[in-house]
Design an enzyme around this catalytic site. Sequence first.
Site, PDB file in Angstrom:
ATOM      1  N   HIS A 171      -1.534  -8.702  -8.143  1.00 58.03           N
ATOM      2  CA  HIS A 171      -0.367  -8.814  -7.209  1.00 58.03           C
ATOM      3  C   HIS A 171      -0.070 -10.340  -7.642  1.00 58.03           C
ATOM      4  O   HIS A 171      -0.747 -11.463  -7.882  1.00 58.03           O
ATOM      5  CB  HIS A 171      -0.624  -9.012  -5.923  1.00 58.03           C
ATOM      6  CG  HIS A 171      -1.215  -7.714  -5.143  1.00 58.03           C
ATOM      7  ND1 HIS A 171      -2.361  -7.287  -4.995  1.00 58.03           N
ATOM      8  CD2 HIS A 171      -0.265  -6.810  -4.637  1.00 58.03           C
ATOM      9  CE1 HIS A 171      -2.327  -6.044  -4.544  1.00 58.03           C
ATOM     10  NE2 HIS A 171      -1.258  -5.749  -4.529  1.00 58.03           N
ATOM     11  N   GLY A 209       0.775  -1.169   0.131  1.00 55.04           N
ATOM     12  CA  GLY A 209       0.115  -0.010   0.038  1.00 55.04           C
ATOM     13  C   GLY A 209       1.009   1.479   0.128  1.00 55.04           C
ATOM     14  O   GLY A 209       0.279   2.430  -0.009  1.00 55.04           O
TER      15      GLY A 209
END
Length: 210
Positions: free
Chosen positions: A184, A70
């Site tokens: 991801h 993040g």
Amino acid sequence: MKKNSFQFVLFIALLCFIRPAAANVSLLILGDSLSAGYGIAAADSWPQEVQRRWQQNHPNLQLINASISGETTAGALRRLPQLIERHQPDWVFIELGGNDGLRGFSLRTMQANLSQMIQLLESANIKVALSEIHIPPSMGPRYTRMFRQSFPQLAEQHPNVVLIPFFMRDIALQPDYMQADGIHPNTAAQVPIADILEPQLRQLLLQEVN
């Protein structure tokens, strides 16, 4: 005379131990979830795989992973002075910008943050490698194009920076290597990513040793 000879031999022996330690070279990874191992065991992440290879084949090379899932360029810029003071790396590999892009942040601000990081590192005599980053086209063609152009532009502005091609470019096209979110990489992708990045990062660090 014998005493002097013994002291000389001892001095040479000590040098043999001191020199390898002095030749140690470190790389700090300043990245986001792509380097932090989001959604997988930390021990399986590509930075850990690179570190294992170096421990076996190049024990004088050290990897420090300071990546956070993040992370944005603004967050990393705030953390950077403390990371420099704590680790004093020889190289920093910046893998950032993806979260800025996915959130539609100002590209001018993103570039300014990355540029400040590069300047801060270079002022501390730390060399910089910068990863290209790509984002999905969901943000629109103009924003996506300008985002991708940001990284070559930064490399032009900072000629000592080494630009590393986006390591997810081919990985992301293989569903078996991606998590369900399509963003991801999964556990299976970590070794292939290490195969891509390890030789490039190793080459940078070995320049400091040779």
